[in-house]
Each structure stands twice: as C-alpha cells, then as structure tokens.
Motif scaffolding. Structure first.
Motif, short mmCIF file in Angstrom:
data_model
loop_
_atom_site.label_atom_id
_atom_site.label_comp_id
_atom_site.label_asym_id
_atom_site.label_seq_id
_atom_site.Cartn_x
_atom_site.Cartn_y
_atom_site.Cartn_z
N LEU A 1 26.59 17.65 -52.04
CA LEU A 1 25.81 18.65 -52.59
C LEU A 1 26.82 20.22 -52.23
N SER A 2 26.88 20.95 -53.06
CA SER A 2 27.42 22.10 -52.64
C SER A 2 26.70 23.33 -53.57
N MET A 3 26.33 24.55 -52.74
CA MET A 3 25.79 25.61 -53.53
C MET A 3 25.70 26.90 -52.69
N GLU A 4 25.88 28.11 -53.45
CA GLU A 4 25.73 29.41 -52.73
C GLU A 4 24.32 29.81 -52.30
N LEU A 5 23.93 30.02 -51.11
CA LEU A 5 22.75 30.31 -50.81
C LEU A 5 22.50 31.38 -49.75
N LYS B 1 27.72 26.49 -48.94
CA LYS B 1 27.18 25.37 -48.18
C LYS B 1 27.61 23.94 -48.75
N THR B 2 27.78 23.33 -47.99
CA THR B 2 28.19 21.66 -48.55
C THR B 2 27.39 20.65 -47.61
N THR C 1 24.50 12.64 -42.09
CA THR C 1 24.61 13.79 -43.27
C THR C 1 25.37 15.08 -42.21
N THR C 2 26.24 15.71 -42.82
CA THR C 2 26.96 16.68 -42.42
C THR C 2 26.76 17.79 -43.34
N MET C 3 26.66 19.11 -42.80
CA MET C 3 26.77 20.32 -43.45
C MET C 3 27.91 21.03 -42.92
N ASP C 4 28.79 21.48 -43.98
CA ASP C 4 29.99 22.03 -43.60
C ASP C 4 30.96 21.28 -42.53
N MET C 5 30.94 20.11 -42.57
CA MET C 5 31.55 19.01 -41.59
C MET C 5 30.82 18.74 -40.27
N LYS C 6 29.50 19.34 -40.02
CA LYS C 6 28.89 19.27 -38.73
C LYS C 6 27.79 18.45 -38.99
N LYS C 7 27.54 17.51 -38.18
CA LYS C 7 26.33 16.67 -38.30
C LYS C 7 25.05 17.54 -38.24
N GLU D 1 32.17 30.94 -57.83
CA GLU D 1 31.89 30.82 -59.24
C GLU D 1 31.80 29.36 -59.52
N GLN D 2 30.58 29.01 -59.10
CA GLN D 2 29.98 27.54 -59.38
C GLN D 2 28.57 27.63 -59.28
N ASP D 3 27.99 26.48 -60.28
CA ASP D 3 26.64 26.31 -60.05
C ASP D 3 26.52 25.23 -59.07
N ILE D 4 25.40 24.69 -58.74
CA ILE D 4 25.09 23.52 -57.88
C ILE D 4 26.15 22.46 -58.26
N LYS D 5 26.96 22.03 -57.24
CA LYS D 5 27.86 20.94 -57.48
C LYS D 5 27.35 19.49 -56.67
N MET D 6 27.39 18.53 -57.42
CA MET D 6 27.03 17.12 -57.12
C MET D 6 28.18 16.16 -57.43
N ARG D 7 28.50 15.63 -56.19
CA ARG D 7 29.75 14.56 -56.37
C ARG D 7 29.25 13.08 -55.65
N ILE D 8 29.46 12.39 -56.34
CA ILE D 8 29.11 10.93 -55.83
C ILE D 8 30.27 10.07 -55.73
#
Length: 187
Positions: A54-58, A114-115, A123-129, A173-180
């Motif tokens: 999940l990726s979004m600007e916050l 943030k991803t 679970t990681t956020m920006d590659m950190k657990k 330039e993105q909405d909330i992104k979800m990748r599975i």
C-alpha cells in the motif's frame, strides 16, 4: 475535502463524507478519526498471496500548516493494524508541485510518500520493519475485497490529525496504490 476544482465541504463537517461530490476528492484532512476504503481483490482462482503493498502520500493536519506537528497515523487491513507511522509535520514550507492554482499557500501543501508492505511474517514501511503482522494474518484469500483504514487512534501519543493526497494534490502524482503479489497454488 477538496477536488482539483473546488472545496467540496466546510472544515470539520463529518456529514460531508456523504455528499455526492466526495468521490471527486483529491485531498482530505481531519483532526481525528479515520478513513475507510473498500478495495477490490480481483485475483485469479487458485493463487497464493505472497505480499500486499500500500502506497500513499500523507502528513499530519494542523491549523493552516505546521512543519513540526507530530501525528501517529495507523494503517489497518481488515481490522488488523499493520503499522503506525509518526508523521513529523503538516507541510507547507513550499507549494505542492501538483496543487491547483486556487489552493491557498497558507494551507497544507504536500505530504511524504509512504509504502507499507505485508509479507511472510512481517510488515515493513519504506523497507523498515514496523510490525510482526504477516500476510497470512490478514486472511485475504477467498475474499472479494479488503477494508483499508487510515487514521489517528484516540489513544495515540501524537494526535495531530491527518491529510491524505490524491494524484492532483501534493508532490506525488498518485492516488492510494495497492499491489498484490501472488503465485499459482502449484508453486
């Protein structure tokens, strides 16, 4: 809440989330609570889900803006908190690259991208657990959708609200992104 062409509703008006124009929102901000999105899970049959991203600007949400306004923003999937991020501020020190010309300079301008990635047993956020929540904990397989909640808990240490940006506001330039990511059962 605002679209790329206008303010949709007044500040602090919860009923506005039911306004028909809410579907055009490109920036949403609030001081407490959460947003919930129902995200479709359109997957082939007989697959094993390996990860969810999940990726979004916050950013935080302060009156006007405050670059040093802390806020603990939690992300939940199907009611399970996958991780919390302490936003360092509500950013307004430069104009958001994508903001429409009518958006005032004294308001929130941009956030940070943030991803979150849920896989295996973490679970990681920006590659950190950030937590030990694994992909199996979310019980995604066999469901037609997932519930995504993003917000500030009432028991958070830093209750500095939240702003979330669509592809026509902020710097990304993105909405909330979800990748599975998934593989066939036979692998």
């Amino acid at each position: 809440m605002a679209s790329d062409t206008e303010m949709i509703i007044r500040d602090s008006e919860p009923a506005s989330f039911y306004h028909p124009k809410h579907i055009h929102a490109q920036i949403i901000w609030f001081s407490k609570g959460y947003l919930e999105y129902i995200m479709p899970l359109e997957l082939p049959l007989n697959v094993t889900i390996k990860s969810l991203e999940l990726s979004m600007e916050l950013c935080s949400e302060a009156p006007n803006f405050d670059n040093e306004w802390l806020s603990d923003i939690s992300v939940r999937v199907n009611g399970i908190e996958i991780g919390m991020w302490t936003s360092p501020g509500d950013f307004g020190d430069h104009r958001g690259r994508l903001n429409p010309s009518w958006w005032l300079d004294r308001m929130t301008q941009y956030g940070l991208l943030k991803t979150w990635r849920v896989e295996g047993g973490r679970t990681t956020m920006d590659m950190k657990k950030v937590s030990g929540v694994g992909i199996g904990d979310l019980q995604l397989e066999g469901r037609p959708y997932l519930r995504l909640q993003i917000g500030v808990d009432s028991n958070a240490d830093h209750k500095g609200g939240m702003s979330i940006f669509g592809r026509q506001f902020g710097d990304y330039e993105q909405d909330i992104k979800m990748r599975i990511h998934y593989v066939p059962h036979n692998r």
